[in-house]
Design a protein around this motif. Sequence first.
Motif, PDB file in Angstrom:
ATOM      1  N   LEU A  21       0.825  -1.209   0.000  1.00  0.00           N
ATOM      2  CA  LEU A  21       0.000   0.000   0.000  1.00  0.00           C
ATOM      3  C   LEU A  21       0.860   1.261   0.000  1.00  0.00           C
ATOM      4  CD1 LEU A  21      -2.775  -0.915   2.594  1.00  0.00           C
ATOM      5  CD2 LEU A  21      -3.110  -0.518   0.151  1.00  0.00           C
ATOM      6  N   VAL A  22       1.852   1.296   0.863  1.00  0.00           N
ATOM      7  CA  VAL A  22       2.720   2.467   0.969  1.00  0.00           C
ATOM      8  C   VAL A  22       3.508   2.670  -0.327  1.00  0.00           C
ATOM      9  CG1 VAL A  22       4.735   3.427   2.161  1.00  0.00           C
ATOM     10  CG2 VAL A  22       2.877   2.376   3.478  1.00  0.00           C
ATOM     11  N   ALA A  23       4.011   1.572  -0.900  1.00  0.00           N
ATOM     12  CA  ALA A  23       4.767   1.673  -2.157  1.00  0.00           C
ATOM     13  C   ALA A  23       3.884   2.183  -3.293  1.00  0.00           C
ATOM     14  CB  ALA A  23       5.365   0.315  -2.515  1.00  0.00           C
ATOM     15  N   LEU A  24       2.649   1.695  -3.383  1.00  0.00           N
ATOM     16  CA  LEU A  24       1.727   2.169  -4.416  1.00  0.00           C
ATOM     17  C   LEU A  24       1.419   3.644  -4.245  1.00  0.00           C
ATOM     18  CD1 LEU A  24      -0.759  -0.821  -4.782  1.00  0.00           C
ATOM     19  CD2 LEU A  24       0.702   0.127  -6.584  1.00  0.00           C
ATOM     20  N   ASP A  25       1.302   4.071  -3.003  1.00  0.00           N
ATOM     21  CA  ASP A  25       1.050   5.491  -2.748  1.00  0.00           C
ATOM     22  C   ASP A  25       2.266   6.332  -3.118  1.00  0.00           C
ATOM     23  OD1 ASP A  25      -0.568   7.658  -1.726  1.00  0.00           O
ATOM     24  OD2 ASP A  25       0.754   7.688   0.008  1.00  0.00           O
ATOM     25  N   ASP A  26       3.466   5.808  -2.854  1.00  0.00           N
ATOM     26  CA  ASP A  26       4.700   6.548  -3.160  1.00  0.00           C
ATOM     27  C   ASP A  26       4.952   6.645  -4.659  1.00  0.00           C
ATOM     28  OD1 ASP A  26       5.234   6.998  -0.507  1.00  0.00           O
ATOM     29  OD2 ASP A  26       6.581   5.285  -0.284  1.00  0.00           O
ATOM     30  N   PHE A  27       4.747   5.544  -5.381  1.00  0.00           N
ATOM     31  CA  PHE A  27       5.115   5.500  -6.795  1.00  0.00           C
ATOM     32  C   PHE A  27       3.926   5.663  -7.737  1.00  0.00           C
ATOM     33  CE2 PHE A  27       8.480   3.028  -4.641  1.00  0.00           C
ATOM     34  CZ  PHE A  27       9.578   3.771  -5.039  1.00  0.00           C
ATOM     35  N   GLY A  28       2.725   5.303  -7.287  1.00  0.00           N
ATOM     36  CA  GLY A  28       1.532   5.472  -8.122  1.00  0.00           C
ATOM     37  C   GLY A  28       1.530   4.654  -9.391  1.00  0.00           C
ATOM     38  N   ASN A  29       2.299   3.566  -9.394  1.00  0.00           N
ATOM     39  CA  ASN A  29       2.443   2.790 -10.629  1.00  0.00           C
ATOM     40  C   ASN A  29       2.782   1.345 -10.271  1.00  0.00           C
ATOM     41  OD1 ASN A  29       4.247   1.634 -12.891  1.00  0.00           O
ATOM     42  ND2 ASN A  29       3.286   3.400 -13.878  1.00  0.00           N
ATOM     43  N   LEU A  30       1.966   0.404 -10.759  1.00  0.00           N
ATOM     44  CA  LEU A  30       2.180  -1.013 -10.450  1.00  0.00           C
ATOM     45  C   LEU A  30       3.523  -1.510 -10.968  1.00  0.00           C
ATOM     46  CD1 LEU A  30      -1.380  -2.462 -11.169  1.00  0.00           C
ATOM     47  CD2 LEU A  30      -0.206  -2.478  -8.961  1.00  0.00           C
ATOM     48  N   LEU A  57     -13.295  -3.572  -0.291  1.00  0.00           N
ATOM     49  CA  LEU A  57     -13.222  -2.134  -0.561  1.00  0.00           C
ATOM     50  C   LEU A  57     -12.287  -1.870  -1.737  1.00  0.00           C
ATOM     51  CD1 LEU A  57     -12.684  -0.879   3.104  1.00  0.00           C
ATOM     52  CD2 LEU A  57     -14.818  -0.705   1.799  1.00  0.00           C
ATOM     53  N   GLU A  58     -12.600  -0.849  -2.524  1.00  0.00           N
ATOM     54  CA  GLU A  58     -11.692  -0.427  -3.592  1.00  0.00           C
ATOM     55  C   GLU A  58     -10.709   0.576  -3.003  1.00  0.00           C
ATOM     56  OE1 GLU A  58     -11.748   1.370  -8.160  1.00  0.00           O
ATOM     57  OE2 GLU A  58     -13.437   1.753  -6.821  1.00  0.00           O
ATOM     58  N   LEU A  59      -9.433   0.241  -3.057  1.00  0.00           N
ATOM     59  CA  LEU A  59      -8.410   1.074  -2.427  1.00  0.00           C
ATOM     60  C   LEU A  59      -7.744   2.037  -3.394  1.00  0.00           C
ATOM     61  CD1 LEU A  59      -6.709  -1.679  -0.225  1.00  0.00           C
ATOM     62  CD2 LEU A  59      -8.522  -0.074   0.424  1.00  0.00           C
ATOM     63  N   PHE A  60      -7.707   1.687  -4.676  1.00  0.00           N
ATOM     64  CA  PHE A  60      -7.074   2.544  -5.686  1.00  0.00           C
ATOM     65  C   PHE A  60      -7.950   2.592  -6.932  1.00  0.00           C
ATOM     66  CE2 PHE A  60      -3.515   1.308  -3.063  1.00  0.00           C
ATOM     67  CZ  PHE A  60      -2.706   2.424  -3.045  1.00  0.00           C
ATOM     68  N   LEU A  68      -4.350   6.079  -8.084  1.00  0.00           N
ATOM     69  CA  LEU A  68      -4.702   7.087  -7.093  1.00  0.00           C
ATOM     70  C   LEU A  68      -5.525   6.439  -5.986  1.00  0.00           C
ATOM     71  CD1 LEU A  68      -5.711  10.119  -9.358  1.00  0.00           C
ATOM     72  CD2 LEU A  68      -3.526   9.694  -8.215  1.00  0.00           C
ATOM     73  N   PRO A  69      -5.154   6.671  -4.720  1.00  0.00           N
ATOM     74  CA  PRO A  69      -5.906   6.048  -3.628  1.00  0.00           C
ATOM     75  C   PRO A  69      -7.311   6.633  -3.498  1.00  0.00           C
ATOM     76  CG  PRO A  69      -4.244   7.548  -2.757  1.00  0.00           C
ATOM     77  CD  PRO A  69      -3.996   7.451  -4.240  1.00  0.00           C
TER      78      PRO A  69
END
Length: 310
Positions: A21-30, A57-60, A68-69
């Motif tokens: 979760l934190v990595a997705l928020d930091d980079f915004g890219n799978l 729940l949909e997180l992104f 985007l979260p």
Amino acid sequence: MPTKLDWYLQVNLKARQLQLLVALDDFGNLKKVAEVSHVTLPAVSKALTELEKGLGLELFTRTAQGMLPTVYGECLIRYARGMLTDLQQVRDELKALESGSSGKVNIGVYPLSSPALVPRALVLLKQRSRSTNVRVIEGTTRALLPQLLEGKLDLVIGRLPALQSPTGFEAKELLEEDLLVVAGPQHPLAKREHVDWPELTGYTWVLPPLFSQMREPLERVLLQHGMPLENDYLETPSISLAKAYLYLTDAVAVMAGTAAHDSLQPLAILPVSLPRLLPPLGVQWNRNRPLSRSARLMVECLEEAAAMLR
């Protein structure tokens, strides 16, 4: 009766999912997250899908700008950062205990805080617990308080807020200090018994940086005495640099009493009256995070060092 969400958070949520979760928020890219995590893109995508399905729940949301979260994602990411920080601190403290250390305390210090208080407190700390390790970083309020809130710092030392402490922080007052007009010992006014404000006209002023706690009230006082600071000043957050400059020139500055009376590099105190411009020195911590034994010991040492300076 526990819901599916309750069950998943209490039983099935794992640290690696928090890291995702934190990595997705930091980079915004799978794809980027897959690269930095050294796993395949399908594996990252599958892990996110499983997490969203487990929570229900949909997180992104997927957009042209990247991942985007959602409001649910923002909530979980905020707590994920805190939990990962807590886990890291637990790991560090357990390793310290295993190696015979008494622990570690992470301290933030504002640049213009008393240069005498923190060193004295650190000396006391090491006298009482030689195996307690300390990490000290310097920064502004804007840089340090978020780290205190996130748990990356245990304590922040410096001038307390003029108003009530921000929500979530506990504060303890340590030391009231008067501000003094100072100069190098060679200054033409250094041995005078009385100095009027107009006599300071024509000398370079060494100032704290813009947006520091001291700058605006100091400028206001100087303007009241007919000394606008437009063409001839130097600004720095470094007390050591300011002192060195005063020793080499006929500049003047305003410093706290403990900095001015430093026995290793004493300055001339010019007999000019200043009102109390700043709130007291103090220490702040996050009231929602229990202080470690090392942090509590550091607070005790700060209180004793402040009493010595008073």
